[in-house]
Design an enzyme around this catalytic site. Sequence first.
Site, PDB file in Angstrom:
ATOM      1  CG  ASP A   1      -1.702   1.230   1.419  1.00 42.03           C
ATOM      2  OD1 ASP A   1      -1.474   2.192   0.663  1.00 42.03           O
ATOM      3  OD2 ASP A   1      -2.565   1.250   2.309  1.00 42.03           O
TER       4      ASP A   1
ATOM      5  CE1 TYR B   1      -8.593  11.148  -8.882  1.00 43.95           C
ATOM      6  CE2 TYR B   1      -9.519  12.837 -10.296  1.00 43.95           C
ATOM      7  CZ  TYR B   1      -8.810  11.660 -10.143  1.00 43.95           C
ATOM      8  OH  TYR B   1      -8.324  11.003 -11.239  1.00 43.95           O
TER       9      TYR B   1
HETATM   10  N1  NAD Z   1      -9.818   6.619 -15.708  1.00 42.59           N
HETATM   11  C1  NAD Z   1      -9.820   7.925 -15.935  1.00 42.59           C
HETATM   12  O1  NAD Z   1     -10.641   8.452 -16.696  1.00 42.59           O
HETATM   13  C2  NAD Z   1      -8.798   8.806 -15.268  1.00 42.59           C
HETATM   14  C3  NAD Z   1      -8.837  10.157 -15.562  1.00 42.59           C
HETATM   15  C4  NAD Z   1      -7.905  10.996 -14.971  1.00 42.59           C
HETATM   16  C5  NAD Z   1      -6.942  10.469 -14.152  1.00 42.59           C
HETATM   17  N2  NAD Z   1      -6.925   9.150 -13.860  1.00 42.59           N
HETATM   18  C6  NAD Z   1      -5.886   8.662 -12.959  1.00 42.59           C
HETATM   19  O2  NAD Z   1      -5.220   7.578 -13.551  1.00 42.59           O
HETATM   20  C7  NAD Z   1      -4.727   6.707 -12.539  1.00 42.59           C
HETATM   21  C8  NAD Z   1      -5.197   5.280 -12.815  1.00 42.59           C
HETATM   22  O3  NAD Z   1      -6.598   5.294 -12.884  1.00 42.59           O
HETATM   23  P1  NAD Z   1      -7.465   4.034 -13.349  1.00 42.59           P
HETATM   24  O4  NAD Z   1      -8.648   4.572 -14.033  1.00 42.59           O
HETATM   25  O5  NAD Z   1      -6.621   3.030 -14.016  1.00 42.59           O
HETATM   26  O6  NAD Z   1      -7.945   3.519 -11.907  1.00 42.59           O
HETATM   27  P2  NAD Z   1      -8.189   2.061 -11.360  1.00 42.59           P
HETATM   28  O7  NAD Z   1      -8.999   2.238 -10.136  1.00 42.59           O
HETATM   29  O8  NAD Z   1      -8.706   1.161 -12.428  1.00 42.59           O
HETATM   30  O9  NAD Z   1      -6.705   1.591 -10.980  1.00 42.59           O
HETATM   31  C9  NAD Z   1      -5.973   2.196  -9.946  1.00 42.59           C
HETATM   32  C10 NAD Z   1      -4.984   1.194  -9.390  1.00 42.59           C
HETATM   33  O10 NAD Z   1      -4.297   1.823  -8.310  1.00 42.59           O
HETATM   34  C11 NAD Z   1      -4.239   0.894  -7.233  1.00 42.59           C
HETATM   35  N3  NAD Z   1      -4.126   1.572  -5.948  1.00 42.59           N
HETATM   36  C12 NAD Z   1      -5.068   2.338  -5.345  1.00 42.59           C
HETATM   37  N4  NAD Z   1      -4.629   2.719  -4.130  1.00 42.59           N
HETATM   38  C13 NAD Z   1      -3.399   2.177  -3.962  1.00 42.59           C
HETATM   39  C14 NAD Z   1      -2.470   2.200  -2.903  1.00 42.59           C
HETATM   40  N5  NAD Z   1      -2.707   2.826  -1.764  1.00 42.59           N
HETATM   41  N6  NAD Z   1      -1.297   1.529  -3.049  1.00 42.59           N
HETATM   42  C15 NAD Z   1      -1.042   0.856  -4.196  1.00 42.59           C
HETATM   43  N7  NAD Z   1      -1.901   0.811  -5.242  1.00 42.59           N
HETATM   44  C16 NAD Z   1      -3.070   1.456  -5.120  1.00 42.59           C
HETATM   45  C17 NAD Z   1      -5.562   0.148  -7.335  1.00 42.59           C
HETATM   46  O11 NAD Z   1      -5.545  -1.075  -6.599  1.00 42.59           O
HETATM   47  C18 NAD Z   1      -5.679  -0.032  -8.830  1.00 42.59           C
HETATM   48  O12 NAD Z   1      -5.049  -1.211  -9.281  1.00 42.59           O
HETATM   49  C19 NAD Z   1      -5.244   7.278 -11.220  1.00 42.59           C
HETATM   50  O13 NAD Z   1      -4.235   8.071 -10.626  1.00 42.59           O
HETATM   51  C20 NAD Z   1      -6.396   8.142 -11.642  1.00 42.59           C
HETATM   52  O14 NAD Z   1      -6.647   9.166 -10.727  1.00 42.59           O
HETATM   53  C21 NAD Z   1      -7.840   8.303 -14.414  1.00 42.59           C
END
Ligand code: NAD
Length: 497
Positions: free
Chosen positions: A313, A403
């Site tokens: 984590d 966020y």
């Molecule tokens: N999906 C979108 O449209 C979008 C848009 C803007 C930004 N983002 C950013 O992109 C990144 C990835 O997003 P995503 O859509 O793939 O999300 P997701 O939820 O599918 O994946 C996020 C991953 O991060 C891991 N994670 C969360 N907390 C954690 C911790 N404390 N320690 C270790 N791992 C941890 C989760 O287990 C997961 O595997 C994030 O930072 C998100 O904010 C996503």
Amino acid sequence: MNDSYLNFVNSPFGARLARSLGLPKPEVLHRYRADQPEFGGMVALGAGREPHLLDALANLVASIGVTSVAHESAGLWVPLANRRGLMTGRFEAAEGGSHGKLAALLFDASGIEDSSQLEPLHGFFHDTLRSLGKCGRIVVLGRPPERCAKPRQWTAQRALEGLTRSLGKEARRGITSNLVYVEHGAESGIEATLRFFLSPRSAYVSGQVVRIGTAGESASSGASGLRHASDASLGSGANDVAGAASPPPGFDWAQPLAGRRAVVTGAARGIGAAIASALAAEGAHVIGIDIPSARDALEATLRQLNGSALAFDIAAPEAPAQIAAALDEQGVDIVVHNAGITKDKTIAKMTAAAWQNVIDINLGAQERIDDALLAAGILRDGGRIVAVSSISGIAGNLGQTNYATSKAGVIGRVQSMAPHLRARGITINAVAPGFIETQMTAKIPLAIREAGRRMNSMSQGGQPVDVAQTIAWLAHPGSAGVTGQIVRVCGQSLIGA
Ligand SMILES: NC(=O)c1ccc[n+]([C@@H]2O[C@H](COP(=O)([O-])OP(=O)(O)OC[C@H]3O[C@@H](n4cnc5c(N)ncnc54)[C@H](O)[C@@H]3O)[C@@H](O)[C@H]2O)c1
């Protein structure tokens, strides 16, 4: 996640229906595929007065093997281009018929010093835009306005932003339009960036302004060495480009990260898994990190990539030391801070725990991990840090005070750290995704999700691979001059634009 509207309007029946009802028809974007040629077709070149980047463009055109045609209305350009072997055809040859469609429009505006000299931009794009094929590329090159000595030059160079962004909005059809400002002295460092913007790898990156500077100290002084894939003395097969110098002959553009080690947080799924996969495809050994409860998915992802998995984590107080210890022996070249969470509520309803949790994971953990890796020299000189921000961090968003605060903080971190890391040749940049089709966005209520998807020049959401490819470009050894930048991967979203 599946975009059923996009699939429907691209079916024969759906396309007919959309046409008759006047519905928008998002293009099926042409994305990079390893089994298809990355570049090809004809590129039209235009220029304003005294273009400074011709040598760099000549090298690029030769290197990626596209056919170039010079645009004749731009007076000086044709003889200059001819002298550098750039002009291999006439623009007329590219007009008319599907075979004549252009793959890209490149305009060198670096010599423009006054608003009275902007006219060639109109001439060039007026004549060529309609000949640009679906999913074509527009790249305008200029000088960073803030580095221009004269106010009029600054003004004229700044004006290029309006043009480039408008072209992206007008062109549609999956066409991207981006502006690259090249600092004096950084001309030889443009290839990796231009390759990215001309490639299908940048399918969902449009309306962006990127600055290429001279590389930081240790990168340009050769601390990491000017190496290429065939240099047997390296042992690791590292594929290194010192500073902003052009890659040496023999540089393996297909495996630019060969011999490098990359850490990716949140690698078990979504964007993180795509980043791990893109970096591994370019030759890196990837170490994926994710929370212990995602261990199985993390290990499965990394196993496929011949990488390593660390179940931590990242927000736990002991995580930075644990990660540093796990990486210590061999060090690391690339750190991608991707892990992130949302805990959405309007601020009046948001608990202190929901606020703190999001700030801790999305921002604080990045700071603490970088501090640990930098202090111990585990992130090597000449390394790359890429953080994942969000357009919410740029525009703010209802229900996302925590966020958006964390993601705006990521932007501040990149901007504030870039000058400090320069002495070690380490670059730090962020990508700010817009709407990307993942499990995170699948949680958004349908109506808001549909609006988020369509409110951009591509009229569709991006894919995790779009973010991953942008990060791979920023992690590239040839991106040594790109630092302190925020690149949106949002299909030119209207939000926060
Ligand atoms: N999906 C979108 O449209 C979008 C848009 C803007 C930004 N983002 C950013 O992109 C990144 C990835 O997003 P995503 O859509 O793939 O999300 P997701 O939820 O599918 O994946 C996020 C991953 O991060 C891991 N994670 C969360 N907390 C954690 C911790 N404390 N320690 C270790 N791992 C941890 C989760 O287990 C997961 O595997 C994030 O930072 C998100 O904010 C996503």
